[in-house]
Each structure stands twice: as C-alpha cells, then as structure tokens.
Design a protein around this motif. Structure first.
Motif, short mmCIF file in Angstrom:
data_model
loop_
_atom_site.label_atom_id
_atom_site.label_comp_id
_atom_site.label_asym_id
_atom_site.label_seq_id
_atom_site.Cartn_x
_atom_site.Cartn_y
_atom_site.Cartn_z
N GLN A 33 20.27 56.54 64.67
CA GLN A 33 20.55 55.11 64.72
C GLN A 33 22.05 54.81 64.71
O GLN A 33 22.48 53.83 65.30
N TYR A 34 22.81 55.65 64.00
CA TYR A 34 24.24 55.43 63.85
C TYR A 34 24.90 56.80 63.70
O TYR A 34 24.38 57.65 62.99
N TYR A 35 26.03 56.96 64.38
CA TYR A 35 26.66 58.28 64.36
C TYR A 35 28.17 58.13 64.52
O TYR A 35 28.65 57.55 65.47
N THR A 36 28.89 58.64 63.51
CA THR A 36 30.34 58.78 63.61
C THR A 36 30.65 60.22 63.24
O THR A 36 29.74 61.00 62.94
N GLY A 37 31.90 60.58 63.21
CA GLY A 37 32.26 61.96 62.90
C GLY A 37 31.89 62.41 61.50
O GLY A 37 31.73 63.60 61.25
N ASP A 38 31.72 61.46 60.58
CA ASP A 38 31.43 61.86 59.20
C ASP A 38 30.22 61.15 58.58
O ASP A 38 29.95 61.32 57.40
N TYR A 39 29.47 60.38 59.38
CA TYR A 39 28.33 59.66 58.83
C TYR A 39 27.24 59.52 59.90
O TYR A 39 27.53 59.15 61.04
N ILE A 40 26.01 59.84 59.51
CA ILE A 40 24.88 59.77 60.43
C ILE A 40 23.73 59.06 59.73
O ILE A 40 23.43 59.36 58.57
N ILE A 41 23.10 58.14 60.44
CA ILE A 41 21.86 57.53 59.96
C ILE A 41 20.79 57.83 61.01
O ILE A 41 20.99 57.58 62.20
N ALA A 42 19.67 58.37 60.55
CA ALA A 42 18.55 58.67 61.44
C ALA A 42 17.28 58.11 60.82
O ALA A 42 17.12 58.12 59.60
N ARG A 43 16.38 57.63 61.68
CA ARG A 43 15.12 57.07 61.20
C ARG A 43 13.95 57.73 61.89
O ARG A 43 14.04 58.12 63.05
#
Length: 115
Positions: A33-43
């Motif tokens: 759902q959201y992805y940066t170099g140091d943070y990921i959100i997956a559902r």
C-alpha cells in the motif's frame, strides 16, 4: 485489536533490504500500500477471511543504525480482531511472515526479537 511485533537484524545493506522485503511480503499474499526506502505498509487482500481479520503489516527499516553489512528492521502485524484466543488469525499470519523473514535466502539472520 490484535498486534504482534518483532525486530530483526539481518546481514544485508539497508539499500538492498527494501526491495527484498517488498518481494517477501508479496510472496505472503500481501498487497503493498505504501513504500519508501525505510517504511513499508502492506495489507492482506480481501476475500479469504472476514474483514476484521484482514492483517496489515508495517515494516520500519532503521537506517540510522545500519552498517555496510547489517541492517535492523521492525515489523508490526495487526488487525481489528480481538485476540480472544492465543492462536488467533493475526498471530498465525505473524508467524508466517516472521518465519519467511527468518528463513529468507536473501540474507543471514543475525538477531530476532519478538515483542
């Protein structure tokens, strides 16, 4: 709300870890759902379990303490389910994702701390 956390230290550079984690989460049937170099959100994709049981995975890569050979990351697996039983759906998915991280062929696990 059920919530399970774990921290890992793995032997891979932080710049290489993010894309490997995206692939690992997708292999666990999660949608990024959201992805940066140091943070990921997956559902979890709806359709297999009731809506309150759908899990969300959050991964934080700690680049401030990473070295050329080691990177620390933390994961949080949560859902809206009340954890009335020890072996609830969120806990089961937490164990699946945790095991995937621990046994990944892309890195050597240095440390694993469940919270």
């Amino acid at each position: 709300m059920a919530r399970y956390t774990c921290s890992f230290t793995v032997s891979v550079k932080s710049d290489h870890l993010s894309p490997l984690l995206v692939e690992l989460l997708q292999d666990c049937q999660l949608d990024i759902q959201y992805y940066t170099g140091d943070y990921i959100i997956a559902r979890e994709v709806p359709g297999h379990v009731p809506f309150p049981k759908l899990i969300t995975a959050e991964v934080l890569i700690d680049k401030s303490k990473s070295t050329e050979t080691e990177t620390r990351m933390s994961i949080v697996i949560k859902n809206e389910e009340l954890p009335l039983q020890l072996d609830n759906y969120c806990r089961q998915m937490f164990e699946v994702i945790k095991q995937s991280i621990e046994s990944s062929r892309h890195w050597h696990l240095i440390e694993s701390l469940a919270g």
